[in-house]
Write an enzyme that holds these catalytic residues in place. Structure first.
Site, PDB file in Angstrom:
ATOM      1  N   THR A  88      15.456 -19.335 -20.303  1.00  0.00           N
ATOM      2  CA  THR A  88      14.789 -19.697 -19.046  1.00  0.00           C
ATOM      3  C   THR A  88      13.855 -18.536 -18.681  1.00  0.00           C
ATOM      4  OG1 THR A  88      16.685 -18.783 -17.822  1.00  0.00           O
ATOM      5  CG2 THR A  88      16.647 -21.155 -18.157  1.00  0.00           C
ATOM      6  N   THR A 124      20.826 -18.942 -17.506  1.00  0.00           N
ATOM      7  CA  THR A 124      20.647 -18.460 -16.131  1.00  0.00           C
ATOM      8  C   THR A 124      19.587 -19.309 -15.452  1.00  0.00           C
ATOM      9  OG1 THR A 124      21.210 -16.247 -16.856  1.00  0.00           O
ATOM     10  CG2 THR A 124      20.075 -16.417 -14.747  1.00  0.00           C
ATOM     11  N   LEU A 156      26.918 -11.895 -20.950  1.00  0.00           N
ATOM     12  CA  LEU A 156      26.931 -10.969 -22.089  1.00  0.00           C
ATOM     13  C   LEU A 156      25.747 -10.009 -22.072  1.00  0.00           C
ATOM     14  CD1 LEU A 156      24.667 -11.749 -24.478  1.00  0.00           C
ATOM     15  CD2 LEU A 156      26.266 -13.578 -24.909  1.00  0.00           C
ATOM     16  N   ARG A 157      26.022  -8.795 -22.538  1.00  0.00           N
ATOM     17  CA  ARG A 157      24.974  -7.782 -22.691  1.00  0.00           C
ATOM     18  C   ARG A 157      24.559  -7.757 -24.151  1.00  0.00           C
ATOM     19  NH1 ARG A 157      28.748  -3.032 -21.423  1.00  0.00           N
ATOM     20  NH2 ARG A 157      30.070  -4.539 -22.482  1.00  0.00           N
ATOM     21  N   ASN A 217      23.143  -9.780 -11.703  1.00  0.00           N
ATOM     22  CA  ASN A 217      21.980  -9.102 -12.272  1.00  0.00           C
ATOM     23  C   ASN A 217      21.160  -8.391 -11.199  1.00  0.00           C
ATOM     24  OD1 ASN A 217      22.574  -9.582 -14.885  1.00  0.00           O
ATOM     25  ND2 ASN A 217      21.049 -11.168 -15.225  1.00  0.00           N
ATOM     26  N   LEU A 259      24.222   4.131 -13.535  1.00  0.00           N
ATOM     27  CA  LEU A 259      23.523   5.105 -12.688  1.00  0.00           C
ATOM     28  C   LEU A 259      22.754   6.086 -13.556  1.00  0.00           C
ATOM     29  CD1 LEU A 259      25.829   6.193  -9.693  1.00  0.00           C
ATOM     30  CD2 LEU A 259      23.773   4.777  -9.650  1.00  0.00           C
ATOM     31  N   ALA A 261      19.466   7.462 -14.597  1.00  0.00           N
ATOM     32  CA  ALA A 261      18.058   7.457 -14.206  1.00  0.00           C
ATOM     33  C   ALA A 261      17.192   7.610 -15.444  1.00  0.00           C
ATOM     34  CB  ALA A 261      17.797   8.595 -13.234  1.00  0.00           C
ATOM     35  N   GLY A 262      15.988   7.106 -15.376  1.00  0.00           N
ATOM     36  CA  GLY A 262      15.087   7.221 -16.526  1.00  0.00           C
ATOM     37  C   GLY A 262      13.876   6.336 -16.326  1.00  0.00           C
ATOM     38  N   CYS A 269      16.368 -10.168 -19.453  1.00  0.00           N
ATOM     39  CA  CYS A 269      17.142 -10.715 -18.320  1.00  0.00           C
ATOM     40  C   CYS A 269      16.821 -10.086 -16.974  1.00  0.00           C
ATOM     41  CB  CYS A 269      18.626 -10.583 -18.605  1.00  0.00           C
ATOM     42  SG  CYS A 269      19.153 -11.640 -19.945  1.00  0.00           S
TER      43      CYS A 269
END
Ligand code: UDX
Length: 442
Positions: A88, A124, A156-157, A217, A259, A261-262, A269
């Protein structure tokens, strides 16, 4: 008990779901319109990089529990339970989700169903879609055939797809409260092994199930943008965002995960899901509730610009005529996915400003080349760094974390590195004579 299952869509979600359902002991048919994908999957080859998936794909093809087809007739004939796992994506030029593929599955499948069946949506989708699909299915199925529509979102990741499918944090099932039908009973059969392991199982109405996914998400994206906003403040204040994240992360209410950072979040997704969520909220009159997501998106996109600025500063004010090594192109490690990848977007912007960009990624070279054919692609990290004026680490692949700064120093023209993922030990690199910068750290 073994169930007969059809899974529509054989991308990350569908292929993983199909293979994992076979692994749970069910008889599974994977269905797609893309015959080249089907040919690969049918011969036991995964068309994308996903650790562990090929093994279970091969095993279940060999034991006869998993097959692939392009035929909806075959699927309707074979299976009693149908899972929709098609994509989607974001609509072109709009924030909303494009439901063309989901609708196509329903419109093709429903008229072919000739016995009681359950359609489980996994894709989704904007809240309200499942109810609409339920109505559509009831219009399309032959007279007298009972077909239930339920929503069973997938969390799922990429990189952990098999583990997340076989050992999820929770299972969520949305059922139509006005006609609950057999969906819950069937889901309990399909997921019997997972439920016996005490994985939490939440049965909700359709809208809540759809929203659980988008809310999850949105929360994850917000968490990443929160720490990236703190990185902006840290840069101005001369503080260190990594230490800050460690320190606030010890508070169990906050938690250290997500957490980092970058250069921010990307992939197929999070970016499109928060945008589709904002678009849908507008449609249902709740847009004010989600205006903060616009800021989450802005903070995220600003990280890319900041990285390009830092690169420009590091080479003395102009990128024109410089040589920049980019380590990492995938949107995250252990994936070959470059959809909305911050790394590749930064590489492209730097090239547009006149630098010669040499990219290396352990798995995402082919996909990167398809999106950005004009970048230079190296065959190893060290080759990408040859004669570089600047090295950028943009995806935290393990092989980049263990690079030896002494060895790399001999390859480059100038020992200057920017850590876009806060994944390197600055002291080690500085001790080896490198100029070291990172986002949100001095
Ligand atoms: C995400 C959700 O985690 C998953 O539950 C959902 O089903 C699909 O979307 P995925 O896209 O595979 O999964 O990637 P994820 O691991 O969530 O990472 C998303 C992006 O956020 C990556 O670009 C990653 O580099 C970035 N990220 C993640 C950070 O910048 N900092 C972090 O601390 C964590």
């Amino acid at each position: 008990m073994s169930c007969r299952i059809a899974v529509f869509g054989t991308g990350y979600l569908g292929a993983t779901h199909a293979a994992c359902m076979a692994e749970l002991g069910h008889e599974v048919l994977g269905v797609d319109v893309d015959t080249s994908k089907l040919a690969k999957l049918g011969s036991g080859e995964v068309p994308f990089y996903e650790p562990g998936l090929e093994e279970i794909l091969k095993r279940n093809i060999e034991n006869g529990r998993l097959r692939f087809t392009a035929s909806y007739e075959e699927a309707a004939d074979f299976a009693d339970n149908h899972f929709i796992g098609v994509g989607t994506p974001q609509k072109r030029g709009e924030y909303a989700a494009d439901l063309t593929c989901v609708d196509a599955v329903v419109d093709t499948l429903a008229p072919l169903l000739d016995r009681p069946s359950v359609i489980f949506g996994k894709s989704t989708v904007p809240v309200g879609t499942a109810e609409r699909i339920g109505r559509r299915v009831r219009q399309l199925v032959p007279n007298g055939v009972e077909v239930d529509v339920a929503w069973n979102p997938e969390f799922l990741r990429e990189g952990y797809a098999v583990r997340d499918t076989l050992h999820p944090d929770r299972l969520v099932l949305g059922v139509d409260r006005n006609r609950p039908g057999r969906a819950e009973e069937v889901a309990r059969e399909v997921y019997a092994r997972l439920l016996s392991e005490d994985i939490p199982f939440l049965v909700t109405d359709l809208a809540t199930a759809e929203l659980v996914k988008t809310a999850a998400n949105a929360f994850l994206a917000t968490k990443i943008s929160f720490i990236n906003a703190m990185a902006e403040v840290c840069e101005m204040a001369g503080a260190d965002v990594s230490v800050l994240a460690d320190a606030i992360g010890y508070d169990a209410r906050i938690g250290r995960r997500f957490l980092n950072a970058g250069i921010g979040f990307g992939g197929g997704c999070l970016p499109k899901d928060i945008r589709a969520f904002m678009a849908r909220a507008g449609e249902i009159g709740a847009d004010e509730a989600l205006t903060f997501l616009r800021e989450v998106d802005n903070i995220n996109m600003r990280r890319r610009t900041r990285m390009v600025e830092l690169a420009r500063e590091a080479v003395g004010g102009t990128l024109l005529g410089t040589s920049v090594a980019v380590l990492g192109a995938a949107f995250k490690p252990d994936s070959d996915d470059v959809r909305d990848s911050p790394a590749l977007s930064i590489a492209g912007q730097i090239q547009l400003q006149g630098a010669s960009v040499n990219v290396f990624d352990p798995k995402a070279m082919e996909n990167s080349r398809a999106v950005f054919p004009t970048l230079n692609y190296a065959t190893s990290a060290i080759e990408a760094c040859a004669n570089a004026d600047l090295v950028l680490v943009l995806t935290e692949w393990n092989e980049f974390l263990v690079l030896d700064p002494q060895v790399l120093r001999k390859a480059v023209r100038r020992p200057s590195i920017i850590d876009g993922r806060n994944c390197l030990d600055s002291q080690v690199w500085r001790d080896a004579g490198w100029a070291f910068r990172a986002l949100g750290r001095v």
